[in-house]
Design a protein around this motif. Structure first.
Motif, PDB file in Angstrom:
ATOM      1  N   TRP A  64      -6.722  -2.559  -2.069  1.00  0.00           N
ATOM      2  CA  TRP A  64      -7.836  -3.410  -2.509  1.00  0.00           C
ATOM      3  C   TRP A  64      -8.468  -2.839  -3.778  1.00  0.00           C
ATOM      4  N   GLN A  65      -8.649  -1.533  -3.786  1.00  0.00           N
ATOM      5  CA  GLN A  65      -9.258  -0.893  -4.955  1.00  0.00           C
ATOM      6  C   GLN A  65      -8.379  -1.085  -6.192  1.00  0.00           C
ATOM      7  N   GLN A  66      -7.072  -0.968  -6.033  1.00  0.00           N
ATOM      8  CA  GLN A  66      -6.173  -1.156  -7.162  1.00  0.00           C
ATOM      9  C   GLN A  66      -6.182  -2.610  -7.647  1.00  0.00           C
ATOM     10  N   PHE A  67      -6.235  -3.547  -6.710  1.00  0.00           N
ATOM     11  CA  PHE A  67      -6.247  -4.968  -7.061  1.00  0.00           C
ATOM     12  C   PHE A  67      -7.551  -5.374  -7.734  1.00  0.00           C
ATOM     13  N   MET A  68      -8.651  -5.065  -7.091  1.00  0.00           N
ATOM     14  CA  MET A  68      -9.942  -5.607  -7.502  1.00  0.00           C
ATOM     15  C   MET A  68     -10.723  -4.688  -8.440  1.00  0.00           C
ATOM     16  N   GLY A  69     -10.270  -3.467  -8.605  1.00  0.00           N
ATOM     17  CA  GLY A  69     -10.961  -2.551  -9.497  1.00  0.00           C
ATOM     18  C   GLY A  69     -12.244  -1.996  -8.929  1.00  0.00           C
ATOM     19  N   GLN A  70     -12.429  -2.130  -7.632  1.00  0.00           N
ATOM     20  CA  GLN A  70     -13.623  -1.596  -6.983  1.00  0.00           C
ATOM     21  C   GLN A  70     -13.284  -1.214  -5.550  1.00  0.00           C
ATOM     22  N   GLU A  71     -14.005  -0.223  -5.045  1.00  0.00           N
ATOM     23  CA  GLU A  71     -13.789   0.196  -3.665  1.00  0.00           C
ATOM     24  C   GLU A  71     -14.435  -0.802  -2.725  1.00  0.00           C
ATOM     25  N   LEU A  72     -13.932  -0.827  -1.498  1.00  0.00           N
ATOM     26  CA  LEU A  72     -14.565  -1.658  -0.481  1.00  0.00           C
ATOM     27  C   LEU A  72     -15.875  -1.008  -0.075  1.00  0.00           C
ATOM     28  N   ALA A  73     -16.971  -1.687  -0.284  1.00  0.00           N
ATOM     29  CA  ALA A  73     -18.268  -1.160   0.145  1.00  0.00           C
ATOM     30  C   ALA A  73     -18.409  -1.401   1.640  1.00  0.00           C
ATOM     31  N   GLU A  74     -19.070  -0.478   2.315  1.00  0.00           N
ATOM     32  CA  GLU A  74     -19.185  -0.592   3.765  1.00  0.00           C
ATOM     33  C   GLU A  74     -19.965  -1.818   4.199  1.00  0.00           C
ATOM     34  N   LEU A 130     -16.699  -5.714   2.806  1.00  0.00           N
ATOM     35  CA  LEU A 130     -15.423  -5.881   3.505  1.00  0.00           C
ATOM     36  C   LEU A 130     -14.874  -4.540   3.974  1.00  0.00           C
ATOM     37  N   MET A 131     -14.194  -4.561   5.105  1.00  0.00           N
ATOM     38  CA  MET A 131     -13.524  -3.378   5.628  1.00  0.00           C
ATOM     39  C   MET A 131     -12.035  -3.695   5.740  1.00  0.00           C
ATOM     40  N   PRO A 163       0.848  -1.202   0.000  1.00  0.00           N
ATOM     41  CA  PRO A 163       0.000   0.000   0.000  1.00  0.00           C
ATOM     42  C   PRO A 163       0.879   1.246   0.000  1.00  0.00           C
ATOM     43  N   ASN A 164       0.328   2.346  -0.506  1.00  0.00           N
ATOM     44  CA  ASN A 164       1.096   3.601  -0.538  1.00  0.00           C
ATOM     45  C   ASN A 164       1.375   4.117   0.866  1.00  0.00           C
ATOM     46  N   THR A 165       0.436   3.905   1.789  1.00  0.00           N
ATOM     47  CA  THR A 165       0.632   4.300   3.182  1.00  0.00           C
ATOM     48  C   THR A 165       0.308   3.105   4.064  1.00  0.00           C
ATOM     49  N   LEU A 166       1.041   2.954   5.138  1.00  0.00           N
ATOM     50  CA  LEU A 166       0.830   1.823   6.036  1.00  0.00           C
ATOM     51  C   LEU A 166      -0.237   2.188   7.077  1.00  0.00           C
ATOM     52  N   CYS A 190      -4.502   0.244   2.913  1.00  0.00           N
ATOM     53  CA  CYS A 190      -4.972  -1.111   2.611  1.00  0.00           C
ATOM     54  C   CYS A 190      -6.241  -1.076   1.773  1.00  0.00           C
ATOM     55  N   GLN A 191      -7.123  -0.129   2.074  1.00  0.00           N
ATOM     56  CA  GLN A 191      -8.343  -0.015   1.277  1.00  0.00           C
ATOM     57  C   GLN A 191      -8.018   0.418  -0.151  1.00  0.00           C
TER      58      GLN A 191
END
Length: 164
Positions: free
Chosen positions: A115-125, A128-129, A103-106, A111-112
């Motif tokens: 996830w967005q970069q990996f999966m192409g979608q944001e974590l919806a509330e 997953l958090m 991640p760019n920041t620890l 981490c979120q």
């Protein structure tokens, strides 16, 4: 006498309808209970599918890293550009010396974003958090039912834990 027979007939018809209505309500209650009892299993299956997707994407990222000559950062080929990710710092994924995405920041936001970069979608509330754990230098993505996907940043190890 005829009015008494008619009243009896009407009463029997009302009783028949009440019994039919009760049977329909009982059947709907049984179906409802079975449906809602399977909801946690469906949620666990969703996290299990995300775990498989995460592993596949991680493998592709590492393969891409090796084929590009082990750069310290790289842009994912499958990442779609939109207004939010058009900035250059959001489209690049940092890589450690062993080829595992970082991640760019620890922190939790890092981490979120990973996830967005990996999966192409944001974590919806409601799914997953993401959270960062400095103790073992990992990102953990937890669902509301307690299932989680852990990604260890140093080794690239991915762990799927169920709550059952």
């Amino acid at each position: 006498m005829q009015s008494q027979q008619k009243a009896d007939s009407d009463l029997l018809r009302v009783y028949g309808r009440l019994i039919s209505l009760c049977l329909i309500l009982i059947i709907l209650a049984v179906i409802g209970v079975k449906y809602f009892s399977t909801m946690p299993q469906l949620a666990a299956r969703t996290v299990e599918l995300e775990h498989t997707r995460f592993l596949n994407v991680l493998t592709m990222v590492r393969s891409q890293w090796l084929s590009l000559g082990k750069p310290s950062q790289m842009r994912l080929d499958w990442e779609l550009l939109n207004e939010q990710s058009a900035r250059n710092d959001q489209t690049l994924v940092m890589m450690n010396s062993q080829g595992w995405p970082q991640p760019n920041t620890l922190d939790d936001q890092g981490c979120q974003a990973l996830w967005q970069q990996f999966m192409g979608q944001e974590l919806a509330e409601n799914t997953l958090m993401g959270a960062y754990f400095s103790k073992d230098n990992s990102c953990r993505y937890r669902s509301k039912n307690g299932d989680s996907i852990g990604y260890q940043l140093n080794s690239g190890r991915v762990i799927f834990l169920t709550n059952s």
